[in-house]
Write an enzyme that holds these catalytic residues in place. Sequence first.
Site, PDB file in Angstrom:
ATOM      1  CG  ASP A 144       0.321 -10.601  -3.026  1.00 32.65           C
ATOM      2  OD1 ASP A 144       0.847 -10.192  -1.979  1.00 32.65           O
ATOM      3  OD2 ASP A 144      -0.443 -11.583  -3.076  1.00 32.65           O
TER       4      ASP A 144
ATOM      5  CG  HIS B 210      24.016  12.857  47.619  1.00 30.67           C
ATOM      6  ND1 HIS B 210      23.506  14.101  47.333  1.00 30.67           N
ATOM      7  CD2 HIS B 210      22.954  12.085  47.977  1.00 30.67           C
ATOM      8  CE1 HIS B 210      22.190  14.085  47.501  1.00 30.67           C
ATOM      9  NE2 HIS B 210      21.837  12.872  47.879  1.00 30.67           N
TER      10      HIS B 210
ATOM     11  CG  HIS C  19      19.804   9.925  45.053  1.00 32.56           C
ATOM     12  ND1 HIS C  19      18.775  10.807  44.786  1.00 32.56           N
ATOM     13  CD2 HIS C  19      20.234  10.247  46.296  1.00 32.56           C
ATOM     14  CE1 HIS C  19      18.593  11.607  45.820  1.00 32.56           C
ATOM     15  NE2 HIS C  19      19.471  11.288  46.751  1.00 32.56           N
ATOM     16  CD  GLU C  20      22.433   8.018  48.670  1.00 32.53           C
ATOM     17  OE1 GLU C  20      23.321   8.663  49.275  1.00 32.53           O
ATOM     18  OE2 GLU C  20      21.219   8.249  48.800  1.00 32.53           O
TER      19      GLU C  20
END
Length: 378
Positions: free
Chosen positions: A192, A25, A21-22
């Site tokens: 089988d 920015h 998120h940062e």
Amino acid sequence: MLEVAGVLLFALGIFVSLCLHEAGHMATARAFGMKVTRFFVGYGPTLVSFRRGETEYGVKAIPAGAFVRIVGMIRDDEVAPADEARAMWRYPLWKRTAVMLAGCGAHMVFGVFLLWILFAFVPLPDEGRLQSEPVRVAGVSGPASAAAAAVGLAPGDVITAIDGAPVRGWDAMVAAIRAAGGERVEVTFVHDGQVRTGAATLPVVDGVGMLGVTPVVPESTAGPIGGIGKAGDQAVVMFEGVFGALQRFPEKVPALVSALSGEERPADSPISVVGASRIGGELAEQGEWAAFLLLLAALNLFYGVFNLLPVLPLDGGHIAVWWYERARFWVYARLRRRDPGPVDYYKLMPAVYVAILLFAGITLLTVAADLVNPVTVQ
């Protein structure tokens, strides 16, 4: 031990998303020429830091997210004379908006990326194959299990016909069984590698015939290309769920308070990061990696939408203030009146404090409920 590792892995996923998120920015601000002076992972005392160019990078002691410092984000910030021209508030509105949206966008991109990984590479139940392939028995259980036992069915057998009529797909077999409730039927199946036939009178449960078997649900992956479309479709569904959850949140607060006193907590109750990490740990312990990725993706999409709310100090709050300033300037210009100038952030501080206290209260409430009366994986 595996659950603890799952909790830590899920918490790491959340931590990475907060850092992204940062980073969103920072990358956008630097691309526009704004000055970014700090990018730190964590909060509290600094453990280590270094400088690259004009930006100081570092790690702090408390791994609870990250932060970035952009010079002059608002006009009231102190800015060195040499940095005045690069102060964020001097840049066009669309660039400032893009910088703030980039943080929320990073959450959303990460969430969709997790969904792509899920659909592209993790085997998931394939409903189409369940309806088009012969029915493979996963287990014999339920109130009609005696009928399946009388026929001779066992896990791994493949049902091929009912009363001599070929059946292919779970729904087709269920339809034939339900219609024959109370009657004696012959079931042809492969066991089988050998074709066998067994007969039993089908019991009637809730008005329909039952055989007492559960199917093996085929699994498949969509692949890297097919996963793109499926991730997009799932993201749309999740976004709708996020908006609905935000709208219904106020009505769920009383149930959270009641949960603190031990009352039964609804499965759709809001959870905190603590609760989400614990659920992630349970899913990891059970080997439910698809649900693990789905929960982490949902949390990222929620963070992305939540941060767009037009309330300070969220990203959406800053965007709302800037666009309000532009709208007010436009109105005053049409009225031939002097521009009243930028919004005074100091006058908004009481509202900011109220929002912070509200968010802190909600966080404490959900964390307390997750510790006292947690939502568990069924």
